[in-house]
Design an enzyme around this catalytic site. Structure first.
Site, short mmCIF file in Angstrom:
data_model
loop_
_atom_site.label_atom_id
_atom_site.label_comp_id
_atom_site.label_asym_id
_atom_site.label_seq_id
_atom_site.Cartn_x
_atom_site.Cartn_y
_atom_site.Cartn_z
N ASP A 84 52.45 9.47 20.22
CA ASP A 84 53.13 10.24 21.27
C ASP A 84 54.30 10.99 20.62
OD1 ASP A 84 53.28 11.08 23.96
OD2 ASP A 84 55.05 9.84 24.23
N LYS A 122 47.00 16.51 15.03
CA LYS A 122 47.63 15.22 14.69
C LYS A 122 46.76 14.44 13.71
CE LYS A 122 50.04 14.29 19.08
NZ LYS A 122 50.10 13.32 20.20
P1 ITT Z 1 47.50 13.55 22.92
O1 ITT Z 1 48.46 13.10 24.00
O2 ITT Z 1 46.08 13.48 23.31
O3 ITT Z 1 47.75 12.87 21.59
P2 ITT Z 1 49.04 15.99 22.97
O4 ITT Z 1 48.96 17.23 22.10
O5 ITT Z 1 49.22 16.21 24.44
O6 ITT Z 1 47.76 15.12 22.65
P3 ITT Z 1 51.67 14.71 22.87
O7 ITT Z 1 51.72 14.42 24.32
O8 ITT Z 1 52.17 13.68 21.94
O9 ITT Z 1 50.17 15.06 22.41
O10 ITT Z 1 52.39 16.05 22.49
C1 ITT Z 1 53.38 16.60 23.27
C2 ITT Z 1 53.47 18.06 22.98
O11 ITT Z 1 54.20 18.24 21.76
C3 ITT Z 1 52.16 18.80 22.83
O12 ITT Z 1 52.31 20.04 23.46
C4 ITT Z 1 51.98 18.96 21.33
O13 ITT Z 1 51.30 20.14 21.00
C5 ITT Z 1 53.43 18.99 20.87
N1 ITT Z 1 53.56 18.39 19.55
C6 ITT Z 1 53.35 17.10 19.21
N2 ITT Z 1 53.52 16.92 17.90
C7 ITT Z 1 53.84 18.12 17.39
C8 ITT Z 1 54.11 18.59 16.11
O14 ITT Z 1 54.06 17.80 15.06
N3 ITT Z 1 54.38 19.89 15.96
C9 ITT Z 1 54.42 20.72 17.01
N4 ITT Z 1 54.18 20.37 18.26
C10 ITT Z 1 53.88 19.07 18.46
#
Ligand code: ITT
Length: 207
Positions: free
Chosen positions: A61, A11
């Site tokens: 998020d 991210k």
């Molecule tokens: P943080 O909460 O610490 O930011 P995280 O990876 O758990 O890290 P999220 O809860 O926002 O972040 O992400 C939810 C899921 O969606 C997680 O498995 C990510 O890998 C995935 N995800 C988020 N953005 C994405 C993107 O742009 N492309 C592919 N997968 C994504």
């Protein structure tokens, strides 16, 4: 310095394209409340991270929403990636004839200063609690203003392809190309995160 609050370096890499040298990752695992509302999750995270860091914070998020699965995994995307993983998420989607889906991203900004926050109902509970508790309330009940920026991109779930990106990128196709087959620039130009970041960058520059 603006702190981009996430445990996910993928991210941050994408955010740097929009926010340049002005950000630094804050690898802080804020409490993700259980909610269907990603804005509420991000807003609470931004307040918690601001209280922790004492510097302006931007929480990101995001989630994948599969239409035929009623939006699953949605706000629970992180849990689903950690448990069944990307391949089995694709296996679930592949059983449906309608493979349409979307990615959504909500950015929540908090710097402890007053500004016109995003409207209710996003943080209405916090605001009501703060008003009821009065100025001497304990800080957990105090509602710091939070500004939300959302982005969304539509696409199709496909068999995994590509080596780039992160998370569910290999199974999400947009205009014939998966996000994992795109460079960060190409993904940013059309992605949920890119759209939210563009809105934030414009607002932040004026601020
Ligand atoms: P943080 O909460 O610490 O930011 P995280 O990876 O758990 O890290 P999220 O809860 O926002 O972040 O992400 C939810 C899921 O969606 C997680 O498995 C990510 O890998 C995935 N995800 C988020 N953005 C994405 C993107 O742009 N492309 C592919 N997968 C994504």
């Amino acid at each position: 310095m603006l702190r981009y609050v996430t445990t996910n370096p993928g991210k941050v890499h994408e955010a740097e394209e929009y926010l340049g040298e002005g950000i630094e990752q804050l690898d802080y695992d804020y409490t993700e409340i259980q909610s269907d509302d990603m804005g509420e999750i991000a807003a609470r995270g931004a307040r918690e991270a601001y209280r922790h860091a004492g510097e302006p914070t931007l929480v990101d998020d995001a989630g994948l929403f599969v239409r035929a699965l009623d939006g699953f995994p949605g706000p629970y995307s992180s849990y689903v990636e950690d448990t069944i993983g990307v391949e089995r998420t694709w296996a679930l989607a592949s059983e449906e004839s309608d493979r349409r889906g979307s990615f959504r991203c909500v950015l929540a900004y908090c710097d402890g200063e007053g500004f016109e926050a995003s409207p209710d109902p996003i943080d209405s509970d916090d605001r009501v609690a703060a008003a009821a508790a009065g100025p001497d309330a304990d800080e957990d009940a105090e509602a710091l203003p939070v500004k939300l920026f959302a982005g969304r991109v539509r696409g199709e779930l496909v068999e995994p392809r590509g080596e780039g990106g992160f998370g569910f990128d290999p199974i999400f196709e947009h205009d014939g190309t998966t996000f994992a087959e795109m460079s960060a620039d190409e993904k940013n130009a059309i992605s949920h995160r890119g759209r939210a970041l563009a809105k934030f960058a414009e607002w932040h520059a004026e601020r």
